[in-house]
Scaffold this active site. Structure first.
Site, PDB file in Angstrom:
ATOM      1  CE  LYS A 201      -6.661   0.279   1.472  1.00 30.07           C
ATOM      2  NZ  LYS A 201      -7.205  -0.120   2.792  1.00 30.07           N
TER       3      LYS A 201
ATOM      4  CD  GLU B  99      -2.796   1.378   2.367  1.00 29.76           C
ATOM      5  OE1 GLU B  99      -3.681   2.250   2.340  1.00 29.76           O
ATOM      6  OE2 GLU B  99      -2.602   0.633   3.345  1.00 29.76           O
TER       7      GLU B  99
END
Length: 295
Positions: free
Chosen positions: A213, A177
């Site tokens: 992400k 992420e």
């Protein structure tokens, strides 16, 4: 190897990821939005008990089902928590059919070169082994990009992929992420640098699968080619401070991306609602995010 049933569901299933991983720093704000003031608890233990009760209410709701939700990201403390005498992770998968992920980062360092890299994760291998033993499928680890600084972005991607390799070695699937701040003045330029840095590293994974992400991009469809890469299990998008309506609208214009929302998912839920009101509000939120994820 990761659980193949869970991997197939995560890669091919229809739905989105519920981010229920509020940590010590973000929990007070999450509780305030839920209608629980800081005056209602006097210790960190009480605070975590309250946020756990909120998570249990969400997960046990009739609206929270595998028909629209593929997975859920959990806070480390949740590994030791229970639902109706069952382990939280066990309940999530065996009762709900929802794939469990674990947030493993310990927050971020101060900004340097336009980015915030992750702090060191003490005893990471032990945490990964504990997660695997509890039935967790994958992990999530967050860092943030504040500007289009090539050196900073390269450092973030290098750190994220180094952690991802350790997660894979523990037979878990990492969600990398590298969030791009939606307020970054050069957000689109930062996303160009980020995608290039990620693409350089993906071919090294061979048969292994990782996930991403990321912030919903400034240019519609910008990450669609990433989602199609053979080393990518899934690309999920964070709401990043956008309202739920705006996040859904932006997500629906990005084929190949599905949601992984936290605040945008839980917005409008309060401790004061009756169970019927709570379920109705959660159902409406889930349905709107689901529709944006399958668009």
């Amino acid at each position: 190897m990761p659980d193949q049933e869970q991997l197939t569901r995560f890669e091919t299933g229809s739905g989105f990821i519920a981010a229920l991983d509020q940590s010590g720093g973000s929990t007070p704000k999450a509780l305030r939005l839920y209608g629980v003031d800081e005056s209602e608890y006097s210790s960190q233990a009480e605070m975590f008990d309250l946020i756990h009760a909120a998570r249990v209410r969400v997960v046990t709701s009739r609206a929270f089902t595998s028909e629209r939700i593929l997975g859920a990201i959990l806070f480390e403390g949740t590994l030791d928590r229970q639902i109706d005498g069952r382990g939280f992770v066990d309940y999530l998968w065996k009762d709900k059919g929802i794939v469990p992920f674990l947030k493993i980062d310990k927050g971020m360092q101060d900004e340097q070169d336009g980015v915030q890299v992750m702090r060191e994760i003490p005893a990471l291998d032990e945490l990964l082994n504990r997660a695997r033993a509890a039935g967790v499928f994958g992990t999530k680890e967050r860092s943030v990009i504040h500007s289009a600084n090539a050196a900073g972005i390269d450092r973030i991607v290098a750190q994220q992929f180094e952690i991802a390799e350790r997660v894979l070695a523990a037979d878990l699937v990492p969600i990398v992420e590298p969030e791009v701040d939606i307020k970054a003045p050069d957000k689109a330029e930062a996303e160009v640098l980020l995608k290039a840095a990620i693409m350089k590293r993906l071919d090294a994974f061979g048969e292994q699968k990782i996930s991403l992400k990321i912030t919903i991009p400034s240019v519609d469809g910008f990450y669609t080619d990433l989602a199609a890469h053979p080393a990518i299990a899934r690309v999920v998008a964070l709401s990043g401070g956008y309202s739920r309506d705006e996040a859904n609208a932006r997500l629906s214009r990005n084929p190949g991306l599905i949601a992984s929302f936290s605040r945008a998912l839980l917005d409008g839920l309060t401790a004061q609602q009756s169970d019927e009101e709570f379920d109705r509000a959660l159902d409406a939120s889930i349905e709107s995010i689901y529709q944006a994820s399958i668009a």
